[in-house]
Scaffold this motif. Structure first.
Motif, mmCIF file in Angstrom:
data_model
loop_
_atom_site.group_PDB
_atom_site.id
_atom_site.type_symbol
_atom_site.label_atom_id
_atom_site.label_comp_id
_atom_site.label_asym_id
_atom_site.label_seq_id
_atom_site.Cartn_x
_atom_site.Cartn_y
_atom_site.Cartn_z
ATOM 1 N N LEU A 299 0.818 -1.209 0.000
ATOM 2 C CA LEU A 299 0.000 0.000 0.000
ATOM 3 C C LEU A 299 0.852 1.260 0.000
ATOM 4 N N VAL A 300 2.159 1.088 0.079
ATOM 5 C CA VAL A 300 3.040 2.256 0.117
ATOM 6 C C VAL A 300 3.951 2.250 -1.107
ATOM 7 N N PRO B 295 -7.098 -5.927 -8.833
ATOM 8 C CA PRO B 295 -7.495 -5.364 -7.533
ATOM 9 C C PRO B 295 -6.593 -5.912 -6.426
ATOM 10 N N ILE B 296 -6.424 -5.097 -5.366
ATOM 11 C CA ILE B 296 -5.464 -5.452 -4.311
ATOM 12 C C ILE B 296 -5.844 -6.770 -3.636
ATOM 13 N N GLN C 94 -4.700 -9.495 -5.821
ATOM 14 C CA GLN C 94 -3.245 -9.615 -5.690
ATOM 15 C C GLN C 94 -2.889 -10.339 -4.401
ATOM 16 N N TYR C 95 -3.626 -10.031 -3.321
ATOM 17 C CA TYR C 95 -3.382 -10.656 -2.024
ATOM 18 C C TYR C 95 -3.620 -12.161 -2.098
ATOM 19 N N TRP C 96 -4.743 -12.526 -2.757
ATOM 20 C CA TRP C 96 -5.068 -13.945 -2.890
ATOM 21 C C TRP C 96 -3.979 -14.665 -3.678
ATOM 22 N N LEU C 97 -3.554 -14.034 -4.781
ATOM 23 C CA LEU C 97 -2.501 -14.646 -5.594
ATOM 24 C C LEU C 97 -1.212 -14.776 -4.790
ATOM 25 N N PHE C 98 -0.963 -13.761 -3.952
ATOM 26 C CA PHE C 98 0.239 -13.761 -3.115
ATOM 27 C C PHE C 98 0.210 -14.936 -2.142
#
Lengths: 303, 325
Positions: free
Chosen positions: B29-30, B59-60, B63-67
């Motif tokens: 987020l930064v 979408p974030i 991206q989080y899920w993929l991460f």
């Protein structure tokens, strides 16, 4: 004998709580010396602009021709570099005192903010009990199970450079120590008679918490605050030394040491050494004062 | 034992997931990695291609899920700078860091415990006071400063030991380590000492406190009354009892050794994963930062787990069934 009798009427200074505290603190010569040195350091940092020959961050006052002068050599402008000059021609004595200002400011400010947040959280946990307390303390335990430097690195990696960001990172590292200390003390204070008495008087829980319990948490809090401030100063210096702390425009002691590191291998020791000694002296004195405060304020050790 | 293990592993998994979430959102987020990846002269098409290639347009939450999915499979993205898988980059450097941390730990134990026990048995002697004063110094001195001092005395002034790099790496039984060559050994002395000093002070203080406590116990008095030799009392009764806190703390501190190796590696240019982290932070190489943090969190949690198990094996008073006390 008669002297003692005449004094019995009015309490002597050394019998007042502060007098007892002072005389017990002064028992240790090392701690007394540390306190004096610390006061001198703080005063020097505060009055730095009036006792230094140049403002090292005013470019008009710095001459590159003066770069890397050894201690004792004379500057182009006429004054003497008692501690030498750095790679950009800044007088190290001036740079050191200005750096000390920034280091102390960052350390103390982050310590104060962390203390306020940590105290509030710790008191809330002790006051609320139940699920809220469990949740808060789990969080505190989780954070304390990771070393401070790792948390700081993580935050700095995410937040980036800057005085405000470093302070945020240092606060995030420290608050948990305060929270744990305050909660622990508050819990043990809660079961004491004076709290029982206050409760029987019908005082509101909030008033008991802030008016009665909090003042009694002060002594462990002071000890933690001293030690944590020393930690914060050292941590900030470490991050700045690694190049991921404060920006070059606000050179704390860590940055000065880092700037001098590259010159050290060629024998120009003074650029790193003097700011380093200032840093060490500060951290060491704060630690010694904190150690003595812990011994003096600990009721278990009181005779 | 099994129920205890399962419960502890479950807790550890929750901690790792929590940290993964914090790390991902904290780092993502930064800052804007697009600026980092493309040159200022790049046209719109080039920028779009990079964004698509690294999945930065999604979408974030996705991206989080993929991460998370990638993390379970050991894939934490590709380094922006090196163009290699981030996990691989870090694991490549893990042996160097481990070597340093293990050497530091060994130094801390081998010097720390005897010094601590001595100053615990003879707390008033001059030597003990010197040991304790030195341990306060070990606590107060920032690691990076000690490193600079070591370099200044041993590399610059005395020219005895090298100050940068890992030296020649030898191979023994399929393990590559600089411990197997003379040059490598010379290179590791300074960084390992640097890293060990902080922990050594801690070991000294712990074993001193333990010794002072244990020496007053009845079983020590009894052993004395029985006529056991002093050496036997220290060896069989004292050491065994002070080892429990020392091992617990050291186990937990091993993780912090790895964290602190960031500082030591940067000073001594030791090619480990800590130095990689600092370089990545300076270059905003997000996948490497995330991968480093995740690997360290994982190491940490694993270490805590192992320490818990060892602790319960060492101290029979710790109940493994997790029964409420």
């Amino acid at each position: 004998m008669s002297d003692q009798l005449s004094n019995a009427a009015k309490p002597r200074f050394r019998d007042t709580p502060f007098g007892v505290f002072l005389s017990r603190y002064l028992d240790s010569k090392v701690a007394t010396l540390a306190f004096v040195v610390l006061v001198v350091i703080i005063v020097l940092a505060i009055i730095a602009p009036w006792i230094t020959p140049q403002n090292p961050y005013d470019l008009a006052q710095v001459d590159v021709l003066d770069a890397r002068m050894a201690p004792g050599e004379e500057a182009f402008a006429g004054y003497t570099f008692w501690l030498g000059s750095d790679g950009a021609g800044r007088d190290l004595y001036s740079a050191m005192l200005y750096g000390l200002r920034i280091s102390l400011m960052v350390g103390v400010l982050s310590g104060l903010i962390a203390m306020v947040i940590g105290t509030a959280v710790g008191l809330t946990a002790a006051y609320a009990g139940g699920r809220v307390e469990t949740l808060i303390m789990r969080l505190v335990d989780l954070q304390l199970s990771f070393p401070a430097i790792l948390i700081a690195l993580m935050l700095v990696a995410a937040l980036g450079k800057g005085v405000d960001k470093i302070i945020v990172a240092l606060v995030a590292v420290q608050w948990a120590y305060y929270a744990r200390t305050v909660r622990g003390t508050a819990l043990s204070e809660r079961s004491k008679e004076y709290v029982e008495a206050a409760r029987n008087l019908g005082l509101s829980p909030r008033r008991i918490l802030f008016g009665q319990i909090m003042p009694n948490c002060l002594s462990p809090l002071i000890v933690v605050a001293t030690i944590q401030t020393a930690h914060a100063i050292a941590l900030e210096a470490t991050l700045s030394f690694l190049g991921i702390g404060l920006p070059q425009t606000e050179p704390s002691l860590g940055i000065l040491i880092s700037n001098g590191f590259e010159y050290m291998l060629s024998g120009k020791y003074w650029i790193s050494i003097f700011p380093g000694v200032a840093l060490l002296l500060t951290v060491f004195c704060i630690n010694l004062v904190g150690d003595q405060l812990r011994d003096v304020l600990n009721p278990r050790l009181a005779k | 034992m099994l129920a205890f293990l399962i419960r502890r592993i479950g807790q550890s998994a929750v901690v790792v997931l929590l940290m993964a979430t914090i790390v991902f959102f904290g780092v993502n987020l930064v800052g804007d990695p697009v600026h980092m990846l493309v040159s200022p002269e790049a046209d719109q098409a080039e920028i779009a291609r990079v964004i698509q290639q690294f999945g930065l347009d999604r979408p974030i939450v996705e991206q989080y899920w993929l991460f998370l999915k990638g993390a379970v499979q050991g894939n934490l993205g590709t380094s922006f700078i090196f163009g290699q898988p981030a996990v691989g980059l870090i694991l490549e450097r893990l042996p160097a860091t481990m070597e340093l941390a293990v050497c530091a730990l060994v130094l801390a134990v081998f010097f720390g415990i005897p010094l601590g026990v001595y100053s615990g048995i003879k707390p008033k002697s001059r030597v003990s006071q010197v040991i304790m004063a030195a341990s306060i110094f070990g606590f107060s001195l920032p690691t990076f400063w000690v490193g600079i001092m070591l370099i200044m005395f041993f590399s610059v002034q005395l020219q005895l030991l090298p100050s940068t790099g890992r030296g020649e790496v030898g191979s023994f039984l399929g393990i590559d380590s600089s411990l197997f060559t003379l040059d490598g050994l010379k290179h590791i002395i300074l960084p390992a000492t640097n890293l060990a000093l902080l922990k050594m002070s801690m070991v000294i203080r712990l074993s001193r406190a333990g010794t002072r406590e244990v020496m007053q116990q009845d079983y020590i008095k009894f052993a004395r009354a029985k006529g056991l030799s002093f050496g036997r009392i220290v060896w069989a009764h004292l050491l065994k009892n002070i080892m429990i806190p020392v091992i617990t703390v050291l186990g937990l501190e091993f993780g912090s050794l790895i964290a602190f190796s960031v500082v030591t590696e940067s000073i001594f240019a030791w090619p480990g994963m800590g130095k990689l982290l600092i370089d990545s932070v300076l270059q905003l190489d997000r996948p490497v930062i995330v991968a480093y943090l995740m690997i360290v969190v994982f190491l940490f949690v694993a270490i805590n787990l192992v320490v818990d198990v060892i602790y319960s094996l060492l101290d029979p008073r710790v109940s493994l069934t997790g029964a409420k006390s």
